[in-house]
Scaffold this active site. Structure first.
Site, short mmCIF file in Angstrom:
data_model
loop_
_atom_site.label_atom_id
_atom_site.label_comp_id
_atom_site.label_asym_id
_atom_site.label_seq_id
_atom_site.Cartn_x
_atom_site.Cartn_y
_atom_site.Cartn_z
N ASP A 78 0.81 -1.21 0.00
CA ASP A 78 0.00 0.00 0.00
C ASP A 78 0.85 1.26 0.00
O ASP A 78 0.46 2.28 -0.58
CB ASP A 78 -0.93 0.00 1.21
CG ASP A 78 -2.19 -0.83 0.94
OD1 ASP A 78 -2.11 -1.76 0.13
OD2 ASP A 78 -3.23 -0.54 1.55
N CYS A 119 1.13 -8.13 4.85
CA CYS A 119 0.68 -6.75 4.69
C CYS A 119 -0.82 -6.62 4.44
O CYS A 119 -1.55 -7.59 4.41
CB CYS A 119 1.52 -6.07 3.62
SG CYS A 119 3.24 -5.87 4.18
N ASP A 120 -1.21 -5.38 4.19
CA ASP A 120 -2.57 -4.89 4.41
C ASP A 120 -3.72 -5.80 3.95
O ASP A 120 -4.55 -6.21 4.74
CB ASP A 120 -2.73 -3.53 3.73
CG ASP A 120 -1.89 -2.47 4.40
OD1 ASP A 120 -0.89 -2.84 5.03
OD2 ASP A 120 -2.22 -1.29 4.30
N LYS A 121 -3.82 -6.08 2.66
CA LYS A 121 -4.98 -6.85 2.17
C LYS A 121 -4.71 -8.34 2.17
O LYS A 121 -5.64 -9.13 1.99
CB LYS A 121 -5.35 -6.41 0.74
CG LYS A 121 -5.50 -4.91 0.57
CD LYS A 121 -6.46 -4.33 1.59
CE LYS A 121 -6.34 -2.83 1.68
NZ LYS A 121 -5.05 -2.34 2.16
N CYS A 191 4.99 -2.32 8.20
CA CYS A 191 5.37 -1.01 8.74
C CYS A 191 5.04 -0.89 10.23
O CYS A 191 4.00 -1.35 10.70
CB CYS A 191 4.72 0.09 7.93
SG CYS A 191 5.29 0.12 6.22
N GLU A 441 -6.86 4.20 -0.53
CA GLU A 441 -6.39 4.60 0.78
C GLU A 441 -5.67 5.94 0.60
O GLU A 441 -4.78 6.04 -0.24
CB GLU A 441 -5.44 3.53 1.31
CG GLU A 441 -5.03 3.70 2.73
CD GLU A 441 -4.25 2.49 3.20
OE1 GLU A 441 -4.86 1.55 3.72
OE2 GLU A 441 -3.02 2.48 3.03
N SER A 467 -5.45 5.48 5.40
CA SER A 467 -4.43 4.54 5.82
C SER A 467 -4.46 4.35 7.32
O SER A 467 -4.86 5.24 8.07
CB SER A 467 -3.06 5.07 5.40
OG SER A 467 -2.02 4.34 6.02
#
Length: 552
Positions: A78, A119-121, A191, A441, A467
């Site tokens: 992202d 990570c995110d998704k 992150c 985002e 985000s």
């Protein structure tokens, strides 16, 4: 075993010949076949160490008498995709991840699954797949990045995004920015703040789908490899015990996750992903229920971007088990939920203690209520989400003129050119699941405003999303979205908007008669390929932006 359908009997000799083409031996044919879904890649910092995690998982599976087979799936960073066309593809990737794992697992008759995301998704996408496939499964992520150090100050990715605004405002030199970009993200891993990836990795523990400390052990710690081996060993036992995601991902488990979400002050995106995972389990997470839980659960942590602590600090303070144990003792969680350990949530955490009460403030919370809130009103009849733990006190109530933009690009340009003023309410529309399409985002505009010192005087509202690294009065997931004719499509430049985060409402202060006479703004952004398919099938943000069948 399910894999017998592809391995056993005279009629499966052709199948076995293909297994043997892979180097399988007869002794492996009667053991559990465990699929390892890995999102390893060389483009995502959070995934660059997943090859090592996968190897540790394989070692664990073999030690417990299983046969590991690795296959890959996609992922999107992202941060790298932010603030350009790439961000339109981030949320849609969640669907591809879930679909691809379902296809491979079902096609090859796996007995069990190990899900290796970071990570995110990828984390929610893999959990969605586990719920669909419903064979014994476990999550082991790649771990969190360590925070950076820049000129003696602790920094992270959000620091760099905010520094862009500081440079544009003349508050930082480009040389200082270069020092920051070279030091803010010092290791592999997701992150380092309580951004979306770490939020979902932590909540995987609470849901019961990952072993304790999955959410907080840093990527570079050897403990992460040891946990991966244990996860590999444990999935073979899950197969023997026939414990499946449907036994674990119950309504009570999701309510526990929402409660811990509130206590940690997780990313607003968690309230996009939890409903999507629940949807795969035929469980509904009602937004009104979220506010009920938020009223009862205290906000006990302030990790970046809400505060100066990072995931490594949470880990050293006792991790998610310490938070969960404290909330159980306060009677705020269902302690009897089953987990992948084969034990209950309470049994997993009963020995966990808080080792740093400055990081985990169970007895002296930052707020008596949770870190996230659902707002409703005539601007968001179906709800909107805000990370109130990251909102400055002076912005908990705000009234100001609407500054209306029909894309992230438009508002970013206006911010760079100094056209946003203290007191404004920035409205960014046609960035929802359908309108974007893909529900971008938007960290760049929020970080730019923070870097310019406007996060304590300017509110942002969008039918897109923000985000996990965003701070300030940033209100996302406005539903219905503009592309579906929601009230946000009727807002005009200069309209007064009133926000009250404590009382959970957001209203457009325009007389009802005038609104009736207005026509909604209509914008349809031309797209091709997968985004066009996605736009036709995706649901509203308040239902998790899940992908329904394509309508003719």
């Amino acid at each position: 075993m399910k894999s017998d359908a592809a391995k056993c009997g005279v009629e499966k000799a052709p199948h076995r010949s293909l297994f043997k083409a892979l180097g399988f031996i007869d002794e492996e044919m009667n053991k559990p076949l465990i699929g390892i879904a890995s999102s390893y890649s060389e483009i995502i910092p959070g995934h660059m160490n997943l090859d090592k995690i996968v190897q540790a998982v394989k070692d664990g599976i073999r030690m417990s008498g299983g046969v590991p087979v690795v296959f890959g799936t996609i992922g999107v960073c992202d941060g790298i995709a932010m603030n350009h066309t790439g961000m339109s593809y981030s949320l849609p990737s969640r669907q591809i991840i879930a679909d691809s794992i379902e296809l491979v697992a079902k096609a090859h008759a796996f007995d069990g699954l190990v899900l290796v995301p970071n990570c995110d998704k990828v984390v929610p996408g893999m959990l969605m797949a586990a719920a669909r496939v419903d064979i014994p499964s476990i999550v082991i992520s790649g771990g969190a990045m360590l925070a950076g150090k820049t000129n003696g100050k602790t920094t992270d990715l959000s620091s760099v995004f905010e520094a862009v605004g500081a440079v544009n405002a003349g508050k930082m030199t480009e040389e200082e920015l270069c020092d920051l970009e070279n030091s803010a993200c010092p290791t592999c891993g997701s992150c380092s703040g309580m951004f979306t990836a770490n939020s979902m990795n932590c909540l995987s523990e609470v849901l019961g789908m990952a072993l304790p400390y999955n959410g907080t052990i840093p990527a570079v710690f050897s403990d992460r490899l040891r946990l991966a081996k244990k996860s590999g060993m444990r999935v073979v036992e899950l197969v023997k015990e026939d414990i499946k995601p449907s036994d674990i991902l119950t309504e009570d488990a999701f309510m526990n996750a929402v409660a811990v979400d509130m206590a940690l002050g997780c990313s607003t995106n968690s309230l996009l992903h939890l409903p999507a995972i629940a949807y795969e389990c035929d469980v509904e997470i009602n937004f009104d229920k979220i506010n009920e839980i938020s009223e009862k659960v205290p906000d006990v942590c302030k990790l970046s971007p809400a505060g100066h602590h990072h995931i490594e600090d949470l880990h050293m303070a006792g991790g998610i088990p310490a938070v969960v144990n404290g909330l159980i003792k306060k009677g705020l969680l269902n302690e009897s939920c089953l987990t992948v350990t084969g034990k209950t949530l309470k049994e997993n955490v009963e020995k966990a203690v808080v080792k740093n009460s400055d990081v985990i403030r169970l007895d002296n919370p930052y707020s008596a209520t949770g870190g996230l809130a659902i707002l409703r009103g005539n601007l968001a009849p179906d709800g909107a989400v805000v990370k109130k733990a990251a909102v400055a006190p002076e912005m908990m109530k705000h009234k100001g003129p609407a500054r209306v933009f029909d894309s992230e690009e438009e508002v970013s340009k206006a911010i760079r050119e100094g056209k946003i003023n203290p007191g404004d309410v920035v409205v960014i529309r046609f960035e929802g699941p359908k309108g974007g399409p893909g529900m971008k985002e938007m960290l760049s505009p929020t970080a730019a405003l923070a870097g310019m010192g406007l996060d304590k005087s300017v509110a942002l509202i969008t039918d897109g999303r923000f985000s996990g690294a965003t701070r300030g009065a940033s209100i996302g997931h406005v539903s219905p979205e503009a592309a579906e004719g929601g009230p946000i499509a009727y807002v005009h430049e200069g309209d007064l908007i009133e926000i009250d985060i404590e009382n959970k409402y957001i209203n457009l202060l325009v007389p009802e008669e005038e609104l009736k006479n207005r026509k909604p703004k209509v914008v349809e952004k031309p797209v091709k390929g997968y985004l066009n398919v996605y736009r036709k099938g995706v649901s509203s943000a308040n239902t998790g932006a899940v992908f329904h069948s394509i309508k003719e």
